[in-house]
Design a protein around this motif. Structure first.
Motif, PDB file in Angstrom:
ATOM      1  N   GLU A  91       8.004   1.960   3.322  1.00  0.00           N
ATOM      2  CA  GLU A  91       7.692   1.736   4.729  1.00  0.00           C
ATOM      3  C   GLU A  91       6.541   2.617   5.177  1.00  0.00           C
ATOM      4  OE1 GLU A  91      10.834   2.129   7.661  1.00  0.00           O
ATOM      5  OE2 GLU A  91      11.950   0.636   6.471  1.00  0.00           O
ATOM      6  N   MET A  92       6.637   3.903   4.804  1.00  0.00           N
ATOM      7  CA  MET A  92       5.607   4.849   5.196  1.00  0.00           C
ATOM      8  C   MET A  92       4.262   4.443   4.612  1.00  0.00           C
ATOM      9  SD  MET A  92       7.072   6.958   7.177  1.00  0.00           S
ATOM     10  CE  MET A  92       5.994   8.367   7.379  1.00  0.00           C
ATOM     11  N   ALA A  93       4.328   3.988   3.327  1.00  0.00           N
ATOM     12  CA  ALA A  93       3.082   3.589   2.672  1.00  0.00           C
ATOM     13  C   ALA A  93       2.451   2.398   3.405  1.00  0.00           C
ATOM     14  CB  ALA A  93       3.355   3.245   1.219  1.00  0.00           C
ATOM     15  N   GLU A 149       1.013   3.453   6.707  1.00  0.00           N
ATOM     16  CA  GLU A 149      -0.256   4.153   6.554  1.00  0.00           C
ATOM     17  C   GLU A 149      -1.405   3.146   6.450  1.00  0.00           C
ATOM     18  OE1 GLU A 149      -1.674   7.822   3.786  1.00  0.00           O
ATOM     19  OE2 GLU A 149      -1.356   5.860   2.831  1.00  0.00           O
ATOM     20  N   GLU A 154       1.267  -0.637  -5.620  1.00  0.00           N
ATOM     21  CA  GLU A 154       1.071   0.781  -5.936  1.00  0.00           C
ATOM     22  C   GLU A 154       2.363   1.454  -6.393  1.00  0.00           C
ATOM     23  OE1 GLU A 154      -2.517   1.708  -2.793  1.00  0.00           O
ATOM     24  OE2 GLU A 154      -0.624   2.799  -2.657  1.00  0.00           O
ATOM     25  N   PHE A 207      12.260   3.886   2.440  1.00  0.00           N
ATOM     26  CA  PHE A 207      11.565   4.689   3.444  1.00  0.00           C
ATOM     27  C   PHE A 207      10.138   4.977   2.970  1.00  0.00           C
ATOM     28  CE2 PHE A 207      10.357   8.998   4.869  1.00  0.00           C
ATOM     29  CZ  PHE A 207      10.318   8.783   6.227  1.00  0.00           C
ATOM     30  N   HIS A 208      10.035   5.326   1.718  1.00  0.00           N
ATOM     31  CA  HIS A 208       8.742   5.637   1.140  1.00  0.00           C
ATOM     32  C   HIS A 208       7.795   4.443   1.259  1.00  0.00           C
ATOM     33  CE1 HIS A 208       6.283   8.067  -1.731  1.00  0.00           C
ATOM     34  NE2 HIS A 208       5.719   6.876  -1.895  1.00  0.00           N
TER      35      HIS A 208
END
Lengths: 110, 935
Positions: free
Chosen positions: B33-35, B38, B56, B30-31
């Motif tokens: 994906e969000m990155a 963004e 990253e 999820f993290h």
């Protein structure tokens, strides 16, 4: 010595995480962004430090987690403060204020 | 709580490990994906965004590991890993594992078995309702002047004494004063009461009890009624209640026995009740035969006065009434004590004023209630104070006599346990040295020292637990064996050796103690390994070599203690067996006939015995037959009242042992006649009353003069003419000293209600006596088919039963000693095998330089002897103190018996040489080339 600095940094990270959860519950990514935003991009937390800290805080009972839907409609793990966490936050803020005042006064007067 | 919660959290983590992992994966995904999102939002190309985000993010595995750590899973995971490692390690050396588990198992099993037996003896609650309400009461007091105190009495550091008995008047006052808080009951043991019952004469001990004894303890009668307060008064008819066993043995479980008279020290007591089978008395491990009211004390113990205030003889227990507390009871008892005993009763000059401590009971856990309260005023020290103790298992005053042999056995088993631990420690050290290279490698690869120690301890704990599991089965077998052998001679019947929380606690703690004892040192050693030396395999690490030798020496020393203990016991036992009883018990078949129960009356009884003897005498293989009233060495004896010799007025007279016998008795038992004659058929009812005396009697009553032809008198009127003097014999017990003794002829014995109720027929045979039993039974069936033959056995069996306890101790110690020697052999063997493997190259060099095989291995053998020697000296130092501990158990053996000691030393020396020999042989056979190649 290394331990000391770690403690300090870890304490600061805990404080930031807890503070960001004070107003609402957030997922990991949200916490990261929130801290980044409110510090005007001065503080960038790496996910490699954030998640272990979250897991530790959860084990210690300061935060709890449940599942919710994210803004983009995806299942995500949300963290929120427990009552114990709230108390810790208040304590830590006070401690931090004293500490920073002390540092500032040293820097100005010494 | 915090700790528990934490542990629980960790455990659920392990159990829910898969869920935990998948949630964690989801979260990371999820993290990411969000990155990516963004970056895309910022206008980046999706593919490039993903690449960038992954970069990253860093290595997801490494920080997932960090998360796991934070989650707290690590400790438990490590434990499981350590366990797996330990199992793998044990699998690699099954021989070592087997030796470890078996030797530990035997040691733990032996200790557990004996402990659980001891546990039932010491802690089993009385079989009464709510035993937790029971208290045993003892007293602390300044020294009582001019007093006789029965039972235990301990002097406290401040000069006062702890006693556990009261005099009669103080007891009554305490009982009355505490009435609203508790039922206070009193009792006291009376030894050696001469009992006459249905014509049997025997001596037993009984118990005097207060009238409220049964009510207070809440023991009911299974037949008839119990003693009531009304029975405990002067002037009422004396009554007696008996134990279940007594009722079965003496009355054949006959319900009609109620109301019969039992004559105790010549006074008739009416039998009013039988107590339940499981109630053995108010004391630990003591079995009571019968109970009579306290008020009858003057009748059974005329030499003591009931009301004598200097006579402190009543032991006290109490049952708290519902709603009362220990404090209330104690306060009321102390008040009564203060009122009852004037300060003039205490000896002056006692140092009680200097002491400021007062022992006081505390509510909740009375056994732990010996709190010293320093702040109580001096005034209290001038009076007697009560102490309330846990009474649920009964009173400990006199108890625990039963427990003594078990303490003794537990001590011996403890030594075996230590030896087993030393053995394992030695083996582990040797192994840790041989695995030094591996350990060092692991250390070099980054394993923490603490981690290595923990791993070592995990392994020893695993071994200990496996040993304990094996030991549990050993203990079941051992316990059954001990109980069975005890019950075969009808002792220890109250013991069932059941398991309760105490036994489990014992096993658990003994297991952990074992793991720490044998595991800690070898594990700690691994911390100190010098990396460079070890990796280069320059492994003359003297430290480990020395530790190993210390452990082997320790085992040899402990084994010596066990051998010496066993040796002393065996010698003592053989001394007992070698005691000349004064008669020949070989080929002697004995059995008992009970004429009274068979319906014989008056002179018929004598006729029955005569006829039986006549019939048996005709059986082929029978040499001679005799008959006597009491059997030798069967723990029973008849005593007759004051005997005087009218011819010798200097002598005041005393009670003596006596026995009624048939004419052939002396011939059959081969008791030598020193002068005069034996009984003859003419010594009948109408003839002059005659007796035969033993040598002891003759010396005591007549000095140097020959008593034959002289008269002896019993009481005031019965005169007997001495017709013969026979050699001394033992009577009731083989250990007891010879007593003055009288023999009466059976034909002159009273055949009244109490006379000759039963008799022992004794048959001297030419062959194995037991082979004759069927023929004897057939012959006896002709005399009276309805008359049972009781207790058919040989006199030799009777004798060995009577020294059964000594036999049990000797054989148990013998087993322990064999174990000890076995363990020390394993230890020596292990150490030597290891040494040889270390020194193979040295041997090779010696041989290459021209040494003969035996010369090459000599230093190795020598070093093993040095280790054994050190161990033996170590053990020998402890022989004296340990010997003193068991001195009381020994019969005519000095604890420092030189033969036993030197035999033990020799045996262990030989065992050590033998154990060292095999590895040394192997070394001697190595060819020099091969040995040098090892390097």
């Amino acid at each position: 010595m290394a331990d000391k600095t770690n403690d300090l940094l870890q304490g600061a990270l805990d404080l930031l995480v807890l503070r960001s959860l004070y107003t609402e519950k957030r997922h990991g990514w949200g916490i990261l962004k929130r801290i980044q935003q409110s510090s005007n991009d001065e503080l960038i937390i790496h996910q490699g430090s954030l998640y272990p800290a979250l897991y530790r805080l959860e084990r210690q009972g300061f935060i709890k987690s449940d599942f919710g839907l994210s803004e983009n409609n995806r299942k995500a793990k949300y963290y929120s403060l427990t009552r114990k966490g709230k108390r810790k936050l208040e304590r830590e803020i006070e401690k931090w204020n004293r500490f920073s005042t002390a540092i500032v006064s040293v820097l100005q007067n010494a | 709580m915090g700790w528990f919660k934490d542990m629980w959290f960790r455990l659920t983590t392990i159990v829910g490990r898969n869920r935990f992992e998948s949630v964690m994966d989801d979260e990371m995904e999820f993290h990411l994906e969000m990155a990516v999102q963004e970056k895309v939002d910022r206008g980046m190309d999706p593919v490039a965004a993903k690449k960038q985000a992954l970069k990253e993010f860093g290595s997801p595995e490494s920080f997932k590991e960090d998360c796991r750590d934070s989650w707290g899973a690590r400790v438990v995971m490590d434990l499981i890993r350590d366990l797996k490692f330990a199992i793998r390690k044990l699998k690699k050396s099954p021989g070592f594992a087997a030796v470890a588990i078996v030797s530990l198992g035997i040691a733990i099993g032996a200790n557990t078995a004996i402990f659980s037996l001891l546990n039932t003896i010491l802690f089993k609650p009385l079989p009464v309702p709510n035993p937790a309400d029971l208290r045993e009461i003892t007293f602390v007091s300044p020294v009582l002047s001019n007093s006789q105190i029965r039972g235990a009495s301990t002097t406290l550091p401040d000069g006062r004494r702890e006693i556990n008995a009261l005099n009669y008047s103080v007891f009554l006052q305490l009982q009355e004063n505490a009435e609203s808080y508790a039922d206070v009951v009193g009792f006291s043991e009376v030894p050696g009461i001469q009992t006459r019952l249905r014509g049997d004469l025997f001596t037993t001990s009984g118990m005097l009890v207060s009238g409220n004894f049964c009510e207070g303890l809440r023991v009911g009668a299974i037949l008839g009624r119990t003693i009531q307060p009304e029975d405990d008064q002067a002037g009422v008819e004396p009554v007696v209640m008996v134990s279940y066993d007594y009722w079965v043995r003496r009355f054949n479980g006959d319900a009609d026995a109620l109301g019969e008279l039992i004559t105790l020290n010549n006074v008739g007591f009416r039998l009013i009740g039988v107590l339940p089978r499981d109630f053995k008395g108010p004391q630990h491990g003591e079995e009571q035969q019968f109970y009579i009211p306290l008020s009858t004390q003057p009748i059974v113990q005329p030499e003591l006065e009931l009301t004598n205030d200097n006579h402190w003889w009543i032991w006290v227990m109490a049952r708290l009434k519902p709603g009362s507390s220990d404090e209330q009871l104690k306060a009321s008892l102390d008040l009564a004590l203060e009122r009852a005993i004037g300060s003039d009763r205490f000896a002056t000059g006692s140092s009680s004023r200097n002491g400021v401590s007062v022992t006081s009971g505390r509510q909740g856990n009375p056994r732990e209630g010996r709190v010293i309260l320093k702040d109580e005023t001096d005034r209290y020290n001038d009076y007697m104070r009560s102490i309330l103790l846990d009474g649920r298992a009964g009173s400990r005053n006199q108890g625990g006599r039963m427990a003594t042999p078990f303490y003794f056995m537990l001590g011996a088993a403890g030594i075996v346990f230590l030896a087993a631990c030393a053995n394992l420690a030695g083996l582990l050290v040797a192994r840790s040295i041989s695995q030094q290279h591996e350990t060092a490698t692991r250390k070099a690869l980054g394993a923490g020292s603490l981690r290595l120690v923990r791993q070592g301890l995990t392994e020893s704990l695993l071994l200990a637990v496996l040993g304990a599991v094996f030991g549990w089965f050993v203990s079941i077998g051992a316990k059954a064996g001990i109980i069975q052998s005890l019950s075969s001679v009808a002792i220890g019947e109250g013991i069932d050796g059941g398991n309760d929380h105490r036994v489990f606690l014992f096993v658990t703690s003994i297991t952990f103690v074992a793991a720490i004892l044998f595991g800690l040192l070898p594990s700690l050693r691994s911390m100190k390994i010098n990396l460079m030396d070890a990796l280069r395999d320059r492994s003359d690490s003297r430290g480990g070599w020395l530790t190993g030798r210390v452990f082997v020496a320790l085992q040899v020393g402990l084994a010596l203690l066990l051998i010496v203990g066993a040796g002393l016991m065996i010698r003592s036992f053989s001394n007992l067996q070698k005691i000349d009883p004064g008669f020949n018990m070989e080929k002697l078949l004995v059995f008992q006939l009970n004429a009274q129960n068979g319906g014989y009356e008056g002179p018929q009884k004598l006729e029955l015995y005569q006829k039986s003897m006549d019939v048996i005498r005709t059986i082929p293989g029978v040499q001679s037959v005799a008959c006597s009233e009491v059997l030798f060495l069967a723990n029973s004896a008849r005593r007759v009242g004051v005997i005087t010799a009218p011819d010798n007025p200097d002598f005041e007279g005393e009670n003596v042992m006596a026995m009624t016998v048939s004419e052939d008795f002396f011939h059959t038992l081969e008791i030598p006649l020193l002068s005069g004659r034996v009984f003859e058929a003419t010594d009948a009812r109408e003839a002059e009353r005659v007796v035969i005396v033993n040598e002891q009697f003759s010396r005591r009553f007549f000095g140097e003069r020959n008593p034959v032809g002289k008269l002896v008198k019993q009481g005031n009127d019965n005169l007997y003419r001495v017709v013969g003097v026979c050699a001394d014999t033992k009577y009731n017990r083989i250990k007891a000293d010879v007593q003055p003794m009288l023999f009466f002829p059976i034909k002159q014995s009273s055949t009244g209600r109490f006379g000759l109720r039963r008799a022992w027929i004794q048959v001297k045979t030419e062959m194995d006596p037991l082979a004759l039993v069927p023929t004897v039974r057939k012959a006896m069936a002709e005399v009276d088919p309805n008359l049972p033959l009781n207790s058919v056995k040989t006199q030799a069996i009777q004798m060995s039963d009577s020294i059964f306890r000594e036999k049990l101790q000797a054989s148990l110690l013998m087993i322990f000693a064999v174990l000890g020697v076995f363990l020390s052999c394993i230890g020596t063997y292990g150490l030597m095998a290891y040494t040889v493997s270390r020194r193979t190259s040295e041997i090779g060099i010696r041989k290459a330089l021209g040494a003969r095989s035996d010369e090459a291995i000599r230093p190795i053998l020598k070093s093993s002897l040095v280790v054994a020697g050190v161990g033996l000296v170590l053990g020998a130092v402890f022989v004296l103190p340990l010997g003193n501990l068991i001195r009381g158990q020994l019969y005519r053996v000095d604890p420092l018996d030189p033969m036993v000691l030197s035999l033990g030393v020799l045996l262990l020396f030989a065992a050590s040489v033998a154990a060292a020999w095999f590895p040394a042989r192997k070394a001697a056979k190595v060819s020099p080339m091969e040995a040098l190649r090892v390097e």
